[in-house]
Design an enzyme around this catalytic site. Structure first.
Site, PDB file in Angstrom:
ATOM      1  N   GLY A  32      35.870 -60.030 -52.901  1.00 59.99           N
ATOM      2  CA  GLY A  32      34.420 -60.238 -52.932  1.00 59.99           C
ATOM      3  C   GLY A  32      33.694 -59.223 -53.796  1.00 59.99           C
ATOM      4  N   ASP A 144      31.230 -48.141 -50.213  1.00 55.68           N
ATOM      5  CA  ASP A 144      31.964 -48.235 -48.956  1.00 55.68           C
ATOM      6  C   ASP A 144      32.417 -46.931 -48.297  1.00 55.68           C
ATOM      7  OD1 ASP A 144      32.312 -50.067 -47.001  1.00 55.68           O
ATOM      8  OD2 ASP A 144      34.069 -51.014 -47.856  1.00 55.68           O
ATOM      9  N   LYS A 289      38.367 -58.650 -35.506  1.00 54.63           N
ATOM     10  CA  LYS A 289      38.136 -60.091 -35.712  1.00 54.63           C
ATOM     11  C   LYS A 289      38.202 -60.904 -34.426  1.00 54.63           C
ATOM     12  CE  LYS A 289      37.858 -59.410 -40.172  1.00 54.63           C
ATOM     13  NZ  LYS A 289      36.566 -59.479 -40.860  1.00 54.63           N
ATOM     14  N   VAL A 388      33.935 -65.326 -45.083  1.00 55.50           N
ATOM     15  CA  VAL A 388      34.648 -66.579 -44.804  1.00 55.50           C
ATOM     16  C   VAL A 388      33.660 -67.647 -44.321  1.00 55.50           C
ATOM     17  CG1 VAL A 388      36.343 -67.691 -43.275  1.00 55.50           C
ATOM     18  CG2 VAL A 388      36.889 -65.502 -44.352  1.00 55.50           C
ATOM     19  N   ALA A 389      32.728 -67.240 -43.472  1.00 51.19           N
ATOM     20  CA  ALA A 389      31.722 -68.183 -42.964  1.00 51.19           C
ATOM     21  C   ALA A 389      30.932 -68.790 -44.125  1.00 51.19           C
ATOM     22  CB  ALA A 389      30.774 -67.460 -42.008  1.00 51.19           C
ATOM     23  N   LYS A 390      30.616 -67.972 -45.104  1.00 54.80           N
ATOM     24  CA  LYS A 390      29.837 -68.453 -46.261  1.00 54.80           C
ATOM     25  C   LYS A 390      30.704 -69.344 -47.159  1.00 54.80           C
ATOM     26  CE  LYS A 390      26.563 -64.610 -46.226  1.00 54.80           C
ATOM     27  NZ  LYS A 390      25.800 -63.637 -46.995  1.00 54.80           N
ATOM     28  N   ASP A 509      -1.797 -20.551 -46.341  1.00 56.55           N
ATOM     29  CA  ASP A 509      -1.468 -20.997 -44.984  1.00 56.55           C
ATOM     30  C   ASP A 509      -0.279 -20.153 -44.506  1.00 56.55           C
ATOM     31  OD1 ASP A 509      -1.196 -22.749 -42.659  1.00 56.55           O
ATOM     32  OD2 ASP A 509       0.546 -23.553 -43.696  1.00 56.55           O
ATOM     33  N   ASP A 689       1.106 -26.392 -46.360  1.00 53.04           N
ATOM     34  CA  ASP A 689       2.179 -27.381 -46.188  1.00 53.04           C
ATOM     35  C   ASP A 689       1.789 -28.540 -45.291  1.00 53.04           C
ATOM     36  OD1 ASP A 689       4.008 -27.006 -43.279  1.00 53.04           O
ATOM     37  OD2 ASP A 689       2.254 -25.769 -43.696  1.00 53.04           O
TER      38      ASP A 689
END
Length: 734
Positions: A32, A144, A289, A388-390, A509, A689
């Site tokens: 992929g 990744d 899975k 896989v679903a796609k 400050d 700040d």
């Protein structure tokens, strides 16, 4: 200068490389990521940095040269890894620590210091290989969980290079991630990127939660303030090469094509007249899975709805993965035993309920499976995306078929027309499978058309393009900051004007400007270095040095009693000038007794918070509270307090991890204005700040040098990183 290029970095190169008898074979990968990055890699002079898949021990010098030369033709650069690197960095830390931890499998997670050390070393190898390729203007995209530290390693050496990072697996919730011994190092490694991408908003949210709770960084929506940068975090659901699967399915469905042996076997079971149907399951053999779960749930389905016996067949393809790792060996054994038991229990002479393939299949055979299946059963217990679903959806050229998808897959977030299930519920599984098998064709087509339209539009190339466009946009984000950063040239100009001036006002400050914030405001006492610095500024007769603070008069009296500095305290209530205290504003304080109990209830309900009672204000500090709880409480407090103070000339100020209630008639801006009117200054310099210091910047003359400490939205002309840099700058004025 050469044309800017995109450098892609991943654990493996997008190449299949094999050596037999000194003969080198190189072919493109079909994964992929390789597909998605193809156009990015080929456009212009893109470079891909990664491991070849061959260890150093397998290569002699002659072969290494041969490999490097050959992969250079493919616009690739090799990172050389040893067998020990692979054992400890890849098989060890990446896949025995990060993979199970990020997928919520704590019981499989091991924390080995030696493997972590190798992971760091190998990440440095990747970073070094990238740095060798970098030219000014290049863009780097790191991919990744194997390379979480690489962005920071590159940024440390090449701070001006734009870096993107994308995580292809889930990012776990804070409760899981906090158990990780190297949690801070990994977060800091990722923060080297200018854009950090995830598949879903949930993963993005989990990451930001850990950033707030572990590193205690400020997060504004999806932007993180870190050092002198703003890092953007966003979700980009990865797509597939939709056209490739669609066209392959069209070709497959062409009746003139000769059928494969697998297709002929599948056809034997397909019989619409008898209502026989195929259910498809395709996964890597991985514990994430939920394969054993699925098989048991299928058994439950057959027992619950016995009318489907001999009517349905589960075709299960499990692709071998990490087959030498103990958990995977155990998973394979359990799967084999379950399939054997269920087939033994239910099989008849003409029917086997589960066809089980443990192998990789060629692309054409995958298309056979996709196009033959009436139902796709994709039920991981945890999955970053699940392509896989796609792929199944892309092959349904007749817009029929039903996708059953686990809620725990990242893909579920964008595939609502699928039938979504909890993969741990056998009842949910059985009822949904029955629904899928009975679904009218019209409903199948409606759902499938919606899914296909979305997947076709947002394919893998669009995903890559969207990420790179967003990464490009971060350059503008950084330029806004860099444009205001106090450069050496700016510092030199200020110093020059300072030296020429005869009458100077220097307004400083205190907390967060001259000293770093601590968890306890009482711990920020001035140190000897600060006294020396202030003494040097004070002794110059041309200077009117004023410390201006929200702190109370008593604290500053105690800290600076022996020093002649001019002081403004309580946000502008009191001024000490020539060691005499003058009240600039007359304020009522009776309101404090009414509001104190309300703040106390917030302390009781928010561990890690406390109230600081000053002479003229009440401050609720939440520096050590849980950041997400504190965010909720600050919203609540604003709602409660705002309605009570509206008619009482009181204001609610939001500072750095503090909310302060004080009189509206007093602020640092009013005090600044009074100081400016006392003399005709030809040089004004103001450092601050906090949000409360913006009042000073507003009141300053247009030619004043106003400097914000920290990289946040401001009305100041310049920004500087931290109190350390402030002190260094002020020393230069000597």
């Amino acid at each position: 200068m050469s044309n800017p290029k995109t450098i892609i970095v991943s654990n493996r190169l997008p190449l299949q490389i094999s050596i037999e008898d000194d003969k080198l074979e190189v072919s493109p990968s079909v994964g992929g990521l390789a597909t998605g990055m193809k156009s990015v890699h080929s456009e212009g002079n893109g470079v891909w940095v990664g491991w070849t898949g061959i260890t150093d021990e397998e290569l002699n010098p002659k072969l290494r040269d041969k490999v490097e030369k050959r992969i250079a033709e493919e616009q690739c650069v090799a990172v050389n890894l040893t067998e020990n690197d692979i054992e400890e960095y890849y098989l060890g830390f990446s896949n025995k620590t990060l993979w199970p931890l990020f997928h919520y499998f704590m019981e499989y997670t091991v924390f080995e210091t030696k493997e972590w050390e190798t992971y760091v070393q190998v990440n440095q190898k990747f970073a070094d290989a990238v740095i060798e390729q970098i030219n000014e203007g290049d863009t780097v995209w790191v991919h990744d969980y194997q390379l979480l530290l690489v962005p920071q390693m590159i940024k440390a050496k090449k701070p001006n290079i734009t870096i993107g990072f994308f995580l292809h697996i889930p990012f776990p919730s804070y409760e899981i991630f906090r158990t990780f011994p190297w949690r801070s190092e990994v977060l800091e490694g990722m923060l080297g990127a200018d854009l950090i991408g995830f598949h879903t908003y949930d993963y993005e949210r989990h990451f930001l939660s850990s950033i707030k709770r572990i590193l205690r960084l400020d997060v504004n929506f999806n932007e993180i303030s870190y050092h002198n940068r703003v890092i953007k975090v966003d979700s980009f659901p990865m797509g597939i090469d939709y056209q490739k699967f669609w066209e392959a399915a069209l070709k497959h469905n062409n009746e003139t094509e000769e059928k494969s042996d697998l297709q002929k076997r599948l056809d034997e079971h397909i019989d619409p007249k008898q209502n026989k149907k195929l259910i498809l399951s395709i996964d890597r053999m991985d514990y994430t899975k939920g394969i054993p779960n699925r098989i048991k749930a299928f058994e439950y389905f057959l027992n619950t709805y016995p009318e489907y016996k001999e009517k349905v067949r589960l075709v299960m393809l499990a692709v071998p993965s990490r087959s030498n790792v103990p958990q995977y060996i155990k998973l394979k054994r359990e799967t084999d035993e379950l399939v054997g038991r269920i087939n033994g229990q239910f099989a008849t002479v003409s029917w086997t309920p589960i066809w089980y393939f443990y192998r990789s299949l060629p692309f054409d055979n995958l298309i056979d499976l996709y196009t033959s299946a009436d139902v796709a059963l994709i039920t991981p217990v945890r999955d970053g995306m699940n392509l896989v679903a796609k792929e199944y959806v892309a092959t349904r050229t007749n817009t029929d078929g039903v996708l059953i998808l686990s809620e725990m897959a990242g893909a579920a977030k964008e595939m609502n027309e699928a039938l979504l299930i909890n993969p741990n519920s056998y009842d949910d599984f059985a009822d949904t499978l029955k629904r899928a098998l009975q679904m009218p064709l019209a409903e199948q087509k409606t759902r499938m058309k919606f899914l296909q339209k979305r997947l076709k539009r947002y394919d893998v190339e669009k995903w890559a393009k969207e990420f790179l466009n967003a990464l490009n946009a971060t350059k503008e984000l950084q330029e806004v900051i860099v444009a205001k950063e106090l450069t050496e040239a700016d510092a030199s100009k200020i110093k020059s004007d300072y030296e020429k001036a005869q009458k100077r006002l220097v307004l400083l400050d205190y907390d967060g400007t001259l000293t770093t914030f601590t968890d306890n405001p009482q711990d920020a006492k001035p140190d000897n270095e600060l006294f020396q610095l202030l003494d040097t500024l004070e002794v110059d007769s041309k200077n009117n040095l004023v410390l201006i603070s929200g702190r109370d008069k008593e604290t500053f009296k105690k800290w600076f009693k022996n020093k002649p500095y001019n002081l403004v305290t309580d946000h502008g209530v009191w001024l000490r000038h020539n060691n005499e205290w003058v009240e600039l504003e007359r304020l009522k304080t009776d309101w404090m007794t009414r509001l104190l109990p309300i703040l106390e209830t917030f302390v009781d309900r928010t561990p890690g918070t406390f109230i600081e009672r000053k002479n003229y204000s009440l401050a609720w500090h939440y520096r050590t509270a849980d950041p997400e709880l504190a965010q909720i409480r600050t919203t609540e407090l604003k709602t409660v307090v705002t309605s009570m103070i509206a008619n009482n000339d009181l204001s609610l100020l939001e500072g750095n991890k503090v909310m302060e209630i004080k009189s509206s008639n007093v602020n640092k801006g009013r005090a600044t204005n009074k100081l400016l009117m006392e003399a005709d200054y030809d040089f004004v310099m103001i450092f601050g700040d906090d949000w409360t210091d913006e009042y000073m910047f507003e009141e300053a003359p247009s030619d004043a040098y106003t400097v914000k400490v920290g990289y946040k939205k401001t009305k100041a002309r310049y920004q500087i990183k931290s109190p350390i840099q402030v002190r260094a700058f002020l020393k230069e004025l000597d």
